[in-house]
Design a protein around this motif. Structure first.
Motif, short mmCIF file in Angstrom:
data_model
loop_
_atom_site.label_atom_id
_atom_site.label_comp_id
_atom_site.label_asym_id
_atom_site.label_seq_id
_atom_site.Cartn_x
_atom_site.Cartn_y
_atom_site.Cartn_z
N ILE B 396 3.01 -0.84 8.89
CA ILE B 396 2.80 0.35 9.73
C ILE B 396 2.68 0.03 11.20
CG2 ILE B 396 0.73 1.68 10.15
CD1 ILE B 396 -0.24 0.68 7.20
N LYS B 397 3.51 1.19 11.85
CA LYS B 397 3.73 0.94 13.16
C LYS B 397 2.68 1.54 14.05
CE LYS B 397 7.36 1.58 16.67
NZ LYS B 397 7.40 2.21 17.70
N CYS B 398 1.93 2.77 13.38
CA CYS B 398 0.88 3.50 14.02
C CYS B 398 -0.02 4.16 12.92
CB CYS B 398 1.65 4.70 14.86
SG CYS B 398 0.33 5.80 15.55
N LEU B 399 -1.32 3.68 13.20
CA LEU B 399 -2.22 4.00 12.13
C LEU B 399 -2.67 5.40 12.52
CD1 LEU B 399 -4.18 0.68 11.74
CD2 LEU B 399 -3.16 1.83 9.80
N PRO B 400 -3.00 6.22 11.34
CA PRO B 400 -3.69 7.42 11.67
C PRO B 400 -5.17 7.20 11.64
CG PRO B 400 -3.34 7.20 9.34
CD PRO B 400 -2.69 5.96 10.09
N ASN B 401 -5.84 8.44 12.27
CA ASN B 401 -7.16 8.58 12.44
C ASN B 401 -7.70 8.48 10.85
OD1 ASN B 401 -7.47 8.18 15.12
ND2 ASN B 401 -7.00 10.50 15.56
N VAL B 402 -7.19 9.34 10.06
CA VAL B 402 -7.86 9.25 8.60
C VAL B 402 -6.52 8.91 7.93
CG1 VAL B 402 -8.74 10.68 7.05
CG2 VAL B 402 -9.37 11.35 9.36
N LEU B 403 -6.93 7.82 7.11
CA LEU B 403 -5.85 7.07 6.45
C LEU B 403 -6.07 7.73 4.80
CD1 LEU B 403 -3.56 4.94 6.17
CD2 LEU B 403 -5.51 3.33 5.53
N SER B 404 -5.00 8.27 4.45
CA SER B 404 -5.07 8.75 2.95
C SER B 404 -4.18 8.01 2.20
CB SER B 404 -4.83 10.21 2.81
OG SER B 404 -3.71 10.51 3.99
N ILE B 405 -4.71 7.38 1.14
CA ILE B 405 -4.01 6.54 0.25
C ILE B 405 -4.06 7.16 -1.11
CG2 ILE B 405 -4.18 4.15 -0.89
CD1 ILE B 405 -5.39 3.39 1.77
N GLN B 406 -2.53 7.32 -1.81
CA GLN B 406 -2.68 7.54 -3.02
C GLN B 406 -2.43 6.46 -3.72
OE1 GLN B 406 1.13 9.62 -4.16
NE2 GLN B 406 0.44 10.46 -6.18
N LEU B 407 -3.11 6.33 -5.03
CA LEU B 407 -2.71 5.30 -5.95
C LEU B 407 -2.01 6.15 -7.19
CD1 LEU B 407 -6.30 3.63 -6.36
CD2 LEU B 407 -4.25 2.78 -4.83
N LYS B 408 -0.75 5.69 -7.32
CA LYS B 408 0.31 6.25 -8.06
C LYS B 408 -0.22 6.08 -9.36
CE LYS B 408 4.26 6.32 -5.28
NZ LYS B 408 5.37 5.79 -5.22
N ARG B 409 -1.36 6.52 -10.10
CA ARG B 409 -1.55 6.57 -11.48
C ARG B 409 -0.54 7.44 -12.44
NH1 ARG B 409 -5.96 3.89 -12.19
NH2 ARG B 409 -7.56 3.47 -10.48
N PHE B 410 0.01 8.31 -11.94
CA PHE B 410 0.87 9.03 -12.82
C PHE B 410 2.36 8.63 -12.59
CE2 PHE B 410 -2.60 11.67 -11.59
CZ PHE B 410 -3.28 11.80 -12.69
N GLU B 411 2.75 7.63 -13.73
CA GLU B 411 3.90 7.18 -13.48
C GLU B 411 4.93 7.71 -14.46
OE1 GLU B 411 5.20 4.43 -10.56
OE2 GLU B 411 3.34 4.80 -11.09
N PHE B 412 6.24 7.93 -14.12
CA PHE B 412 7.22 8.59 -15.08
C PHE B 412 7.78 7.53 -15.70
CE2 PHE B 412 10.81 11.00 -16.36
CZ PHE B 412 10.27 12.12 -16.99
N LYS B 413 7.48 7.20 -16.99
CA LYS B 413 8.32 6.14 -17.58
C LYS B 413 9.36 6.81 -18.27
CE LYS B 413 4.46 2.99 -18.82
NZ LYS B 413 3.42 3.09 -19.54
#
Lengths: 398, 518
Positions: B396-413
């Motif tokens: 990460i070069k520049c961090l945002p003020n609000v960091l949103s993280i998605q945990l990819k729980r929906f995976e296409f098998k």
């Protein structure tokens, strides 16, 4: 703390016995210190909130006394009096603390409305009966009680028996009530007062009132492309595309007549759908007591809260002060012809579509309680709005 | 103690905070006496306090945690608080404070772990407006003058006229004390995926301040069915009116239906949808309404001053190193959120433990996998002028003020029925997240001793979106933090939540807010 200090550490962790290995001793000691730090941090946070609130309470009280003593009505002027209470001294317009506010001041006044804060929830966990003789600040501690929300409201349980029959609707369901501000203030007659029920909302395209649970489906068919309208439009596109390309299609209807089907009409032509969506409207029209109520948008009276003026950072929300200005909203009405049932369009579409419209939101300055009103007809409507949703008004401007 | 200036050489006279209505002028009678002696005492006290705060916050905690005994050469370094004398450069243990006070008549000490001021005569911590303002500014911005530098210039810029309390009070309206911003949102028919995202926006302080300070006035906007206007109205209805019942997000919904975003065409249906896609949609839409109007192209280094970019957007840098010639290529792209795949790590862990049921993992492990470890790839090297093996690493070069993280729980098998599956592996996430290890600066430079930098990379959990149920049908609920209290939002139901409720949830989306704007 000191009495047990020999056998336990600062946070009460048992000190390792003398014959324990150095690592054991260290582990005991580190654990004790870490627990102590956690307690320390929590305590400092609570201490700060509580002591600051009490100190400010002492200041608010003595400023009030000073203002009364000097009998000058101008706010913000610093009266030239000296007043002393158990908790503070007022002198030269300054408030000086006397002693520790945690000891001298017992209650907490809201820094905004200067009314005492209710310190325990009224229901659920840790509840206490509030003193009925005291007017408290409206910010109450949140309620923690299974089946109830933080305001002590409950909701209609999902499941069978929830469906409403048409004959019930006439006397029971008044959607305007449902969307009215405080469900606790005697709205529906045969429902417990604090039950949240589903209100209705106006579709911004067709201006009809739709029960909120059906809003997405309604918009799908009204605005979007998921209804039966969409498949027709798609079919039309295909057939048009087909005829343009010169290929044969086996649809006998000439493209022109397909195109001729007016879009809004196709919606009304679906009787089943209409029944579902316009249930409330039907019920309401048959209700003789308030023919107009239904047409009003649920939140007609909006109040603007502005932390700071435009362009400045608003991270000091504690500084919000001053008079509350109501924004009376006025709408351009584009279907004035139907004057018996006043249809209030959602403000966005109406004002933006309807060319030059009167200012939608007019800010009432603290010194100007009234504002010029463009047309007499709108005065009436605004009065209606005001009287009907007077419950949304907060505490009067101070 | 090197940071502490020996003498107050600065000719600058420090002022105490001017009196504010509803607030005492001093923290206690003894601070009052300290400030009323003479200007020189006031100057030294404030200077010393600043030096102590710098010492506590900018240097290794060993400095402040090490106390020298009043007599003799004993030096103690402790994990618990020590006390730094405000009137001389001594650092003392709790017990030595009393001795020092009696001997030197120094009565004020600063707690080494929080910077709070302890008054020995009150025998209590005092919260003096002048000292407290310094402490909060230092913790919040890293320096004592709030608007010195920084990417957040727009957020922090202080106009002296507009910062005047008088000006503020005449130009603002006060909401009722009852209006707390805590309301549910009615489910308009499978719209819980929108509700959870809207709740996380409503309880995002950066967005809240933007809208409540008239950042986008719906009365001045000419765009029909503008979603930013709908947001403005919603913020008003949450923070300005006393209603405690649910909110009907009709304008958001119609703006959503009317919006013509090709990328999100399949989102606009009456069926259940993905909350993350709605988040992306809403962010892009609000960016276009408030920003430069340009479409945020994915993969490019697009930057804009709009509220959405100031809030959510950060920058990633991927470095590709050719294994043949060791040539390095850097590519920078902006991101709205970090998407963390769970599948690989789940399998890896599952194999290791030999269990059929995948063991829990932590958010930090997922971040390590993406932003610390490098992977092999093939790429066309410019200097070698041929396809080469390369190592690629992203940071990460520049961090945002609000960091949103998605945990990819929906995976296409792929292969297996071509069906998507939901990964139910629990991922433990912290209330406080240190992002420094995943930054580009941590990789290139030595950041061990830079405590200000570490603080600027510390994030606090703000809201959690949880998906309950199957891959193709289920329900979204969310948790949001207001102050220190957590609330659970389930459509129109709002309940109190404990930290363990929040941390035990199987998160799908996580929103972290930066602690300090340093």
């Amino acid at each position: 703390m000191s009495s047990d200090a020999d056998r336990t550490g600062k946070a009460g962790v048992i000190v390792a016995p003398d014959d324990a290995s150095p690592i054991d001793k260290l582990a005991h000691s580190v654990l004790d210190d870490l627990l102590y730090n956690i307690v320390h941090d929590l305590l400092i946070k609570v201490h700060r909130d509580e002591k600051t609130a009490r100190a400010n309470t002492a200041a608010i009280k003595i400023e009030k006394m000073a203002a009364e003593a000097s009998e000058t009505s101008t706010p913000d002027s610093r009266p030239d009096v000296r007043i002393e209470t158990d908790a503070a001294i007022y002198e030269d317009g300054k408030v000086l603390l006397k002693g520790n506010p945690l000891k001298t001041t017992k209650d907490i006044l809201c820094p905004r409305c200067h009314l005492p804060r209710l310190l325990c929830p009224t229901d659920g966990k840790g509840a206490k009966k509030p003193d009925p003789g005291i007017i408290y600040c409206k910010k109450h501690p949140y309620i923690e009680k299974p089946g109830f929300d933080i305001y002590g409201q409950t909701w209609v349980a999902p499941g069978p028996g929830r469906g409403k029959k048409k004959k019930d609707m006439e006397k029971k369901l008044d959607p305007n009530d449902a969307s009215s501000p405080a469900p606790g203030e005697g709205t529906a007659k045969d429902r417990p007062p604090n039950v949240l029920s589903f209100p209705s909302a106006t579709c911004s395209k067709c201006k009809r009132c739709i029960l909120v649970t059906r809003l997405n489906n309604h918009m799908g068919s009204c605005i979007g492309n998921s209804g039966r309208n969409a498949s027709r439009a798609a079919a039309q596109k295909i057939s048009n595309g087909g005829s343009n390309g010169g290929s044969q299609n086996n649809d006998n209807t000439p493209p022109g007549s397909q195109k001729g089907t007016p879009l809004p009409a196709s919606r009304a032509a679906s009787p089943r759908k209409r029944d579902g969506d316009e249930f409330d409207e039907d019920a309401d029209e048959s209700d003789p007591t308030n023919p107009k109520k239904k047409k009003l948008k649920p939140t007609t009276l909006t109040k603007k809260v502005i932390l700071k003026t435009k362009g400045t950072p608003a991270n000091k929300k504690d500084k919000v002060k001053g008079n509350s200005m109501l924004n009376v909203e006025q709408r351009a009405d584009d279907d004035d012809s139907k004057d018996s049932t006043v249809q209030v369009a959602p403000k966005k579409s109406a004002s933006k579509g309807g060319g030059p419209s009167p200012a939608k939101k007019l800010k009432l300055g603290p010194t100007k309680p009234q504002l010029p009103i463009p047309a007499p007809k709108k005065v009436n409507r605004d009065r209606d709005v005001e009287s009907e949703s007077s419950g949304t008004l907060s505490s009067p401007p101070q | 103690m090197a940071a502490r200036p020996g003498t107050p050489a600065s000719p600058k006279n420090f002022k105490i905070q001017p009196p504010q209505p509803g607030q005492p002028l001093y923290g206690c009678e003894h601070v009052q006496r300290l400030f009323n002696q003479d200007q020189a005492t006031t100057n030294t006290s404030i200077q010393h306090y600043k030096a102590i705060l710098r010492n506590i916050l900018d240097y290794s905690p060993i400095n402040a945690q090490t106390a020298k005994a009043a007599e003799g050469p004993t030096i103690t370094t402790s994990l618990t608080s020590t006390y730094l004398c405000l009137q001389c450069p001594s650092t003392l243990t709790e017990d030595d404070c009393v001795k020092h006070g009696n001997k030197k008549s120094h009565r004020f000490y600063v707690d080494s772990r929080s910077g709070a001021l302890y008054c020995q005569m009150c025998d209590d911590i005092v919260w003096d407006p002048t000292f407290e303002d310094l402490r909060l500014t230092k913790i919040g911005t890293g320096s004592f003058t709030a608007s010195r530098k920084r990417k957040q210039d727009d957020l922090l810029a202080v106009d002296p006229v507009k910062d005047n309390p008088q000006y503020i009070s005449t130009n603002t309206t006060v909401a009722s004390c009852k209006a707390s911003g805590l309301r549910g949102i009615y489910n308009a028919g499978a719209t819980c995926y929108q509700n959870v995202v809207l709740q996380s926006f409503l309880h995002n302080p950066v967005l809240r301040n933007f809208y409540l300070s008239d950042g986008h006035q719906s009365s001045n906007c000419e765009v029909p069915y503008c979603l930013s206007c709908a947001m403005d109205d919603m913020f008003q209805d949450f923070y300005a009116v006393e209603n405690t019942n649910g909110y009907t997000a009709a304008n958001i919904l119609s703006g959503f239906w009317i919006s013509e975003k090709k990328a999100f065409e399949n989102l606009v249906t009456t069926k259940e949808q993905d909350a993350h896609e709605f988040f992306q949609f809403l962010a892009e839409e609000l960016h276009e309404r408030n920003g430069d109007g340009k479409k945020p192209e994915t993969g490019s280094e697009h930057s804009c001053n709009c509220i959405i970019h100031q809030t959510f957007y950060g920058k990633l840098q991927s470095t590709t190193t050719c294994q043949h010639c060791a040539g390095v290529t850097n590519q920078v792209q902006s991101f709205l959120d970090l998407s963390l795949p769970l599948e690989n790590l789940t399998q890896k862990k599952g194999k290791k433990s030999g269990n059929a049921k995948a063991p829990a993992m932590t958010l930090q492990e997922c971040l390590d996998e993406e932003y610390i470890k490098s992977d092999k790839c093939e790429y066309r090297c410019h200097s070698c002028n041929s396809m080469q093996q390369a190592r690629r690493q992203t940071a990460i070069k520049c961090l945002p003020n609000v960091l949103s993280i998605q945990l990819k729980r929906f995976e296409f098998k792929q292969g297996r029925n071509e069906r998507a599956a939901k990964i139910e592996t629990p991922v433990h996430f912290p209330l406080q997240l240190n992002m420094l290890p995943y930054t580009e600066r941590a990789r290139t430079g030595d950041t061990k001793e830079n405590f200000e930098l570490a603080r600027s990379c510390t994030y606090d959990l703000l809201s959690v979106v949880v998906h309950v149920g199957e891959i193709d049908t289920g329900h979204y609920v969310s948790y949001c933090r207001v102050g220190d209290q957590w609330f659970a939002f389930n459509d129109h139901k709002v309940e109190l939540a404990s930290k363990s409720d929040v941390l035990g949830a199987k998160a799908y989306l996580l929103f972290y807010i930066v602690r300090s704007l340093a």
